[in-house]
Every structure is written in C-alpha cells, then in structure tokens.
Write a protein that holds these residues in place. Structure first.
Motif, PDB file in Angstrom:
ATOM      1  N   ARG A  59       0.844  -1.199   0.000  1.00 29.11           N
ATOM      2  CA  ARG A  59       0.000   0.000   0.000  1.00 29.11           C
ATOM      3  C   ARG A  59       0.878   1.247   0.000  1.00 29.11           C
ATOM      4  O   ARG A  59       1.818   1.356   0.777  1.00 29.11           O
TER       5      ARG A  59
ATOM      6  N   THR B  37      -6.851   9.375   4.927  1.00 26.78           N
ATOM      7  CA  THR B  37      -7.364   9.396   6.297  1.00 26.78           C
ATOM      8  C   THR B  37      -6.302   9.783   7.319  1.00 26.78           C
ATOM      9  O   THR B  37      -6.640  10.103   8.453  1.00 26.78           O
TER      10      THR B  37
ATOM     11  N   LEU C 193      -0.458   3.091   8.670  1.00 24.82           N
ATOM     12  CA  LEU C 193      -0.448   1.903   7.821  1.00 24.82           C
ATOM     13  C   LEU C 193       0.652   0.918   8.202  1.00 24.82           C
ATOM     14  O   LEU C 193       0.446  -0.292   8.167  1.00 24.82           O
TER      15      LEU C 193
ATOM     16  N   ASP D  18      -1.887   6.667   5.803  1.00 30.08           N
ATOM     17  CA  ASP D  18      -2.799   6.683   4.667  1.00 30.08           C
ATOM     18  C   ASP D  18      -2.895   8.114   4.135  1.00 30.08           C
ATOM     19  O   ASP D  18      -3.102   9.054   4.918  1.00 30.08           O
TER      20      ASP D  18
ATOM     21  N   GLY E 221       1.675   5.146   0.675  1.00 31.06           N
ATOM     22  CA  GLY E 221       1.218   6.147   1.626  1.00 31.06           C
ATOM     23  C   GLY E 221       2.196   7.284   1.791  1.00 31.06           C
ATOM     24  O   GLY E 221       3.138   7.451   0.998  1.00 31.06           O
TER      25      GLY E 221
END
Length: 325
Positions: free
Chosen positions: A253, A278, A282, A275, A255
């Motif tokens: 992911r 938000t 992470l 993130d 970020g």
C-alpha cells in the motif's frame, strides 16, 4: 537466520548507533522472544470516505524535489510537511469519538512483516485482553493458545496494555507545545533504560518527541480527536520532520512516509507510513541508503536499497479471543 537479531548484535559493538534502529530492532526482538506476534496498533477507528483524494492532494500537498546527495530517494516525492500535517490535524479533529472498551474485551491485531533479506512475508495475529491480563495467538500447530499475559510488568517496560496506553493518552495536553514538553519529559519512554548490552546515552529531545508521538499514533486505544489533531500539530513543530509521497508498506500500500532527519545515523531512513486520505497509520519501512557491513566482515549484511517493512492490516476490539471482528 533472523536478520534483525544479528543486526542488533553487530550494532551493540559499534559506537553511536542510530536511535531509530535500536527501537525498531528491540521491539521486533522482544516480539520474537515472547512468541506473541505483538508489534503494532491499538484500536483503529473506521473512517468514512473523505471525498476526492486526488483533488485534495493537489490542494494541500506541495511537492518538493528531494535534496541531492547519497540519501536522495528518487522513487518518492518530497512534500511540504507543514501543509501535510496541518491537513492531517484538520481531518483528525473531525473524527468521531470512540467508546472506551470494557476491561474484559479483547484487542485483535493482524500484522505483516517483511525482512530485508527475504521475499517471505510473515503474518501475525494476536489478541490481548483490554486490561492486559491475558493474551492469545496461534501456535505452530495452528491451535489458538490463550494464556496469562505475565503481569506484573516491569515499570520500565514500554510494552503497555491497552488500558495503560489510554491512561497515558488522557494525561496529554491538547496544546501542541505543551504536548511536546510532556512526551519529551516522560521518563517512561527513555531509550536504553532497560536494554542489556546497549550503551545508555541521552536521546535528543526532538528524536524522543517524534518517536513517542508516532508510537501513540500507531498504538492507541481510544484516541480523542482533539488530541490526535494536537499530535499532528506538534509533529509540525519538531525540527527535521520530513514527509514523502509514495512510500509502501509490507502489503504494497502506498502512503505518506514521515521520517526524522538524524545527525547520528545516516546509513538508513526509517519511515512511519500514513494513509494519504485518512492519515491513519499503515505501517513502517526502513530503507538502507548504503551498504552496511558487520564488524570484521567484507560482505555487507544489508546492501544499499534493502528494505524492511511492516503493515497493520487490522486492529479492532472484539469480545473474545479468536474473534476477528
């Protein structure tokens, strides 16, 4: 071979090791010894969609080219940390307050861990009762094992129960400057106070403040929204805080990678990954910026560009061990 265990042993022989590495390596080593798989996270709150993320990024994140030199990471984009952290504080301040879990409820976490010299990604699942009196995890036979947590704890142990984290959180002021003073002066978080074989040394105030705030952001129980907003504003006051876009965790992911420039250890860079929409935690990533050689050896233990990363996949409150929410 456990790379982190070996690196810690080599580091103990080298003068002036980086504080960032000691903390992350110590946490992983203690986790392996205890066999619990506990690494990250207190309860994460479910956050709704925040609207057009791309438009938000254009409006609030001002990319800056990375500084030239051996520590540049051209695969990511440097951002204006003051703008990013101001936006993070704004988003955090609008979150809903969460109910405090019951002492008999359980905190469940699922994490990933990718070692720097291996393609294997380890998965850890762990349950801890909210009062810290019991813990549970899966054994090698695949059976769920529930046992006592091992209290009473060492007063200097930084591995707090969920309730203990909540208690410390409630002591923190929401004024950013007062918050920095509080976390910097809290002797509970002094580096090396208990670690056998690691020389005791004074940790720079900005390094301790950064480390403790990021720990709270990654391992909180019921973080009040105003306090979380204050933590992001406090981070913006710490000299040397940098933010890069496009840093990935162990799950791949992408970020925002937050890191602190260090005058002690420039051999690697340690990111805490948030993130981008938000601003929730992470995972973490460590990137080696040059080859690292253990004492007396000609072959590097970690080559330039090697990466160690973690991921927090789930962190929720459940009613019993084995339940995943």
């Amino acid at each position: 071979m456990d790379d982190l265990r070996s690196l810690r042993e080599w580091r103990a022989e080298v003068p002036e090791p980086g504080h960032e590495w000691i903390i992350s390596g110590r946490r992983r080593l203690l986790t392996r010894i205890r066999g619990r798989g506990r690494t990250l996270g207190r309860r994460l709150l479910v956050v709704g969609a925040l609207g057009a993320t791309a438009a938000l990024a254009v409006a609030t994140l001002r990319p800056q080219p990375p500084a030239p030199g051996p520590e540049s990471t051209p695969s990511v984009v440097r951002l204006d940390s003051s703008v990013v952290l101001a936006r993070a504080a704004e988003v955090a301040g609008k979150r809903r307050s969460a109910q405090v879990p019951l002492p008999t409820q359980w905190h469940y976490t699922k994490t990933l861990d990718k070692q720097p010299n291996s393609d294997t990604i380890e998965t850890h699942e762990h349950w801890m009762r909210y009062d810290g009196m019991q813990a549970a995890s899966f054994g090698e036979d695949g059976e769920l094992v529930v046992g006592p947590e091992g209290d009473p704890r060492d007063p200097g142990d930084d591995d707090l129960t969920p309730q203990q984290y909540d208690a410390k959180l409630r002591e923190l002021p929401t004024d950013p400057r007062k918050l920095l003073v509080k976390v910097t002066g809290d002797r509970h978080w002094i580096v090396g106070a208990r670690e056998e074989g690691v020389p005791k040394r004074a940790e720079p105030a900005n390094a301790r403040a950064f480390r403790v705030i990021m720990l709270y952001l990654s391992r909180y129980g019921t973080m009040p929204p105003r306090l979380e907003a204050a933590m992001y504003r406090a981070l913006a006051l710490i000299p040397g805080v940098q933010i890069e876009q496009g840093v990935t965790d162990a799950a791949g992911r992408s970020g925002l990678g937050i890191w602190l420039e260090s005058a002690i250890d420039r051999s690697a860079r340690d990111y805490v990954i948030l993130d981008p929409g938000t601003y929730r935690y992470l995972g973490q990533q460590r990137v080696w910026l040059r080859d690292e050689f253990p004492p007396g050896r000609s072959e590097p233990a970690f080559r330039k560009g090697a990466v160690w990363s973690t991921t927090l996949l789930s962190s929720v409150i459940v009613d019993r061990p084995g339940q995943r929410g």
